[in-house]
Design an enzyme around this catalytic site. Structure first.
Site, PDB file in Angstrom:
ATOM      1  N   THR A 103       0.735  -1.278   0.100  1.00 33.85           N
ATOM      2  CA  THR A 103      -0.146  -0.016   0.127  1.00 33.85           C
ATOM      3  C   THR A 103       0.921   1.169  -0.044  1.00 33.85           C
ATOM      4  O   THR A 103       1.636   1.463   1.197  1.00 33.85           O
ATOM      5  CB  THR A 103      -0.688   0.035   1.241  1.00 33.85           C
ATOM      6  OG1 THR A 103      -1.486  -1.144   1.040  1.00 33.85           O
ATOM      7  CG2 THR A 103      -1.907   1.247   1.147  1.00 33.85           C
ATOM      8  N   LYS A 107      -7.211   1.658  -2.871  1.00 34.63           N
ATOM      9  CA  LYS A 107      -6.799   0.882  -1.561  1.00 34.63           C
ATOM     10  C   LYS A 107      -6.926   2.150  -0.451  1.00 34.63           C
ATOM     11  O   LYS A 107      -7.391   1.808   0.732  1.00 34.63           O
ATOM     12  CB  LYS A 107      -5.382   0.603  -1.763  1.00 34.63           C
ATOM     13  CG  LYS A 107      -4.652   0.027  -0.472  1.00 34.63           C
ATOM     14  CD  LYS A 107      -5.619  -1.191   0.177  1.00 34.63           C
ATOM     15  CE  LYS A 107      -4.822  -1.498   1.686  1.00 34.63           C
ATOM     16  NZ  LYS A 107      -5.946  -2.219   2.404  1.00 34.63           N
ATOM     17  N   LYS A 148      -0.065   5.155   8.303  1.00 32.01           N
ATOM     18  CA  LYS A 148       0.342   5.528   7.170  1.00 32.01           C
ATOM     19  C   LYS A 148      -0.421   5.647   6.066  1.00 32.01           C
ATOM     20  O   LYS A 148      -0.472   6.450   5.328  1.00 32.01           O
ATOM     21  CB  LYS A 148       1.651   4.425   6.940  1.00 32.01           C
ATOM     22  CG  LYS A 148       2.099   4.427   5.386  1.00 32.01           C
ATOM     23  CD  LYS A 148       1.770   3.327   4.562  1.00 32.01           C
ATOM     24  CE  LYS A 148       1.710   2.017   5.078  1.00 32.01           C
ATOM     25  NZ  LYS A 148       0.989   1.073   4.040  1.00 32.01           N
TER      26      LYS A 148
HETATM   27  P1  NAP Z   1       4.744  -6.201   7.991  1.00 32.43           P
HETATM   28  O1  NAP Z   1       4.334  -7.643   8.617  1.00 32.43           O
HETATM   29  O2  NAP Z   1       5.213  -4.984   8.849  1.00 32.43           O
HETATM   30  O3  NAP Z   1       5.919  -6.496   6.934  1.00 32.43           O
HETATM   31  C1  NAP Z   1       6.772  -5.237   6.070  1.00 32.43           C
HETATM   32  C2  NAP Z   1       7.537  -6.082   5.055  1.00 32.43           C
HETATM   33  O4  NAP Z   1       8.242  -5.049   4.557  1.00 32.43           O
HETATM   34  C3  NAP Z   1       8.585  -7.192   5.822  1.00 32.43           C
HETATM   35  O5  NAP Z   1       8.874  -8.194   4.851  1.00 32.43           O
HETATM   36  C4  NAP Z   1       9.752  -6.172   5.906  1.00 32.43           C
HETATM   37  O6  NAP Z   1      11.009  -6.756   6.084  1.00 32.43           O
HETATM   38  C5  NAP Z   1       9.588  -5.258   4.891  1.00 32.43           C
HETATM   39  N1  NAP Z   1      10.461  -4.060   4.532  1.00 32.43           N
HETATM   40  C6  NAP Z   1      10.197  -3.054   5.637  1.00 32.43           C
HETATM   41  N2  NAP Z   1      11.037  -2.072   5.239  1.00 32.43           N
HETATM   42  C7  NAP Z   1      11.809  -2.513   4.388  1.00 32.43           C
HETATM   43  C8  NAP Z   1      13.166  -1.844   3.710  1.00 32.43           C
HETATM   44  N3  NAP Z   1      13.483  -0.642   3.961  1.00 32.43           N
HETATM   45  N4  NAP Z   1      13.543  -2.739   2.794  1.00 32.43           N
HETATM   46  C9  NAP Z   1      13.306  -3.881   2.584  1.00 32.43           C
HETATM   47  N5  NAP Z   1      12.224  -4.688   3.223  1.00 32.43           N
HETATM   48  C10 NAP Z   1      11.445  -3.863   3.982  1.00 32.43           C
HETATM   49  O7  NAP Z   1       3.487  -5.625   7.066  1.00 32.43           O
HETATM   50  P2  NAP Z   1       2.046  -6.232   6.486  1.00 32.43           P
HETATM   51  O8  NAP Z   1       1.397  -6.170   7.513  1.00 32.43           O
HETATM   52  O9  NAP Z   1       2.667  -7.580   5.906  1.00 32.43           O
HETATM   53  O10 NAP Z   1       1.862  -5.051   5.368  1.00 32.43           O
HETATM   54  C11 NAP Z   1       2.593  -5.149   4.145  1.00 32.43           C
HETATM   55  C12 NAP Z   1       1.781  -4.205   3.094  1.00 32.43           C
HETATM   56  O11 NAP Z   1       0.520  -4.632   3.056  1.00 32.43           O
HETATM   57  C13 NAP Z   1       1.743  -2.525   3.991  1.00 32.43           C
HETATM   58  O12 NAP Z   1       1.974  -1.556   2.784  1.00 32.43           O
HETATM   59  C14 NAP Z   1       0.393  -2.811   4.440  1.00 32.43           C
HETATM   60  O13 NAP Z   1      -0.227  -1.258   4.450  1.00 32.43           O
HETATM   61  C15 NAP Z   1      -0.170  -3.514   3.595  1.00 32.43           C
HETATM   62  N6  NAP Z   1      -1.544  -4.262   3.781  1.00 32.43           N
HETATM   63  C16 NAP Z   1      -1.554  -5.063   5.239  1.00 32.43           C
HETATM   64  C17 NAP Z   1      -2.551  -5.596   5.759  1.00 32.43           C
HETATM   65  C18 NAP Z   1      -2.379  -6.287   6.898  1.00 32.43           C
HETATM   66  O14 NAP Z   1      -3.589  -6.498   7.430  1.00 32.43           O
HETATM   67  N7  NAP Z   1      -1.437  -6.532   7.668  1.00 32.43           N
HETATM   68  C19 NAP Z   1      -3.737  -5.794   5.040  1.00 32.43           C
HETATM   69  C20 NAP Z   1      -3.641  -4.934   3.690  1.00 32.43           C
HETATM   70  C21 NAP Z   1      -2.640  -4.093   3.133  1.00 32.43           C
HETATM   71  P3  NAP Z   1      11.584  -7.288   7.364  1.00 32.43           P
HETATM   72  O15 NAP Z   1      10.983  -8.630   7.509  1.00 32.43           O
HETATM   73  O16 NAP Z   1      12.872  -7.407   7.250  1.00 32.43           O
HETATM   74  O17 NAP Z   1      11.209  -6.227   8.611  1.00 32.43           O
END
Ligand code: NAP
Length: 286
Positions: free
Chosen positions: A96, A171, A239
């Protein structure tokens, strides 16, 4: 050549990539913290050393990363996707982000001879595990058509929304409404409890009427149990509010209630609830 690459194995990516592996596709994974690749490798995925290697080796590379900064670092970094993409291979960013980030990456992919699609998702950890996400795709139509077999394993609905940017916009609309609904819900629950009403009864009454929705049901239970196990991290919700409000600024759209909700999410971050589920915003309200 491996069929699919998958970059970003956080809460969402690890479940989505697992569904591709379980469906029998060849999948190559990369994550900044390499240990998160291990469960995927145990399922049958290969592990790459860099985003560049994934984009070089796979027909289509998916990514789902934290925020615009992460999306840009993984793409433009020295061993990033940009260095590997080309020759008609596809890059599908499911993070997102704002539409400017998406458009910049789209142009760079196309300049390198690759195809780009943005495909942020609606739905949280459980729909990611169940393969029932809503995937909001926009960008290159031919890449969308090629990606349908993978989308079928990750989502229940995957509308094509037009040119790159429209998926990001859709989104942000969804999550801005969700953030506003969550703060209104928390305020109501807190007001009711302080006036002497029983929290469980408040929830049952809301869920029996026109305001019933799955979010109030699941997050209401979390709030009443004061157990904020992370499904959608609060920092990501804030965010998304911030990005939606920036879009409103660009377009001159008043977003009074979203702006107020954003302030509450910011307060919750400052209180230290960033990594908890976004329902923990309740603790900044009550
Ligand atoms: P998350 O668990 O915080 O995972 C974030 C991912 O991004 C991890 O793989 C992290 O790597 C990586 N990352 C962060 N900073 C980075 C950097 N500088 N360089 C390389 N990799 C980096 O988040 P999530 O919940 O899976 O969400 C991921 C995306 O989907 C976001 O944009 C969120 O808004 C969206 N989303 C989430 C949900 C939800 O319910 N969780 C639903 C819809 C959409 P590390 O493992 O090394 O930290």
């Amino acid at each position: 050549m491996a069929k699919y690459g998958f970059i970003g194995l956080g809460i969402m990516g690890s479940a989505m990539a697992a569904n591709l592996v379980k469906a029998g596709f060849g999948v190559t994974v990369w994550n900044r913290t390499p240990a998160k690749c291990t469960p995927l490798v145990e399922l049958g995925a290969s592990q790459a050393k860099s985003p560049r290697e994934v984009a070089t080796e796979c027909e289509i590379t998916f990514a789902i990363l934290a925020d615009p900064t992460a999306a840009r670092e993984v793409f433009y970094g020295p061993e990033g996707v940009q260095a590997g993409i080309g020759d008609g291979r596809g890059y599908i960013d499911m993070s997102t982000v704002d539409s400017d980030t998406s458009a910049a990456i789209a142009t760079a992919v196309e300049d390198a001879g690759g195809l780009f699609l943005e495909a942020p998702v609606s739905g949280t950890k459980k729909p990611a595990e169940d393969g029932t996400l809503i995937i909001l795709a926009a960008g290159d139509r031919s890449l969308y058509d090629q990606a349908v077999p993978a989308f079928e394993k990750m989502g229940k609905l995957f509308p094509f929304l037009g040119k790159a940017g429209q998926g990001a916009h859709m989104k942000l609309v969804v999550n801005m409404i969700m953030g506003g609904m969550m703060t209104a819900f928390c305020e109501g629950l807190s007001l009711g409890q302080k006036s002497g009403l029983d929290g469980q009864q408040i929830l049952e009454i809301l869920m029996a009427g026109a305001l019933a929705n799955p979010m109030f049901g699941s997050k209401g239970t979390m709030i009443l149990q004061q157990e904020f196990r992370t499904s959608f991290p609060l920092k990501h919700m804030q965010k998304d509010m911030r990005l939606a409000i920036a879009l409103g600024d660009q377009l001159g759209q008043p977003l009074a209630s979203a702006a107020a909700a954003n302030e509450t999410f910011k307060r919750a971050r400052n209180l230290g609830f960033s990594e908890e589920d976004f329902a923990a915003v309740f603790k900044a309200i009550t």
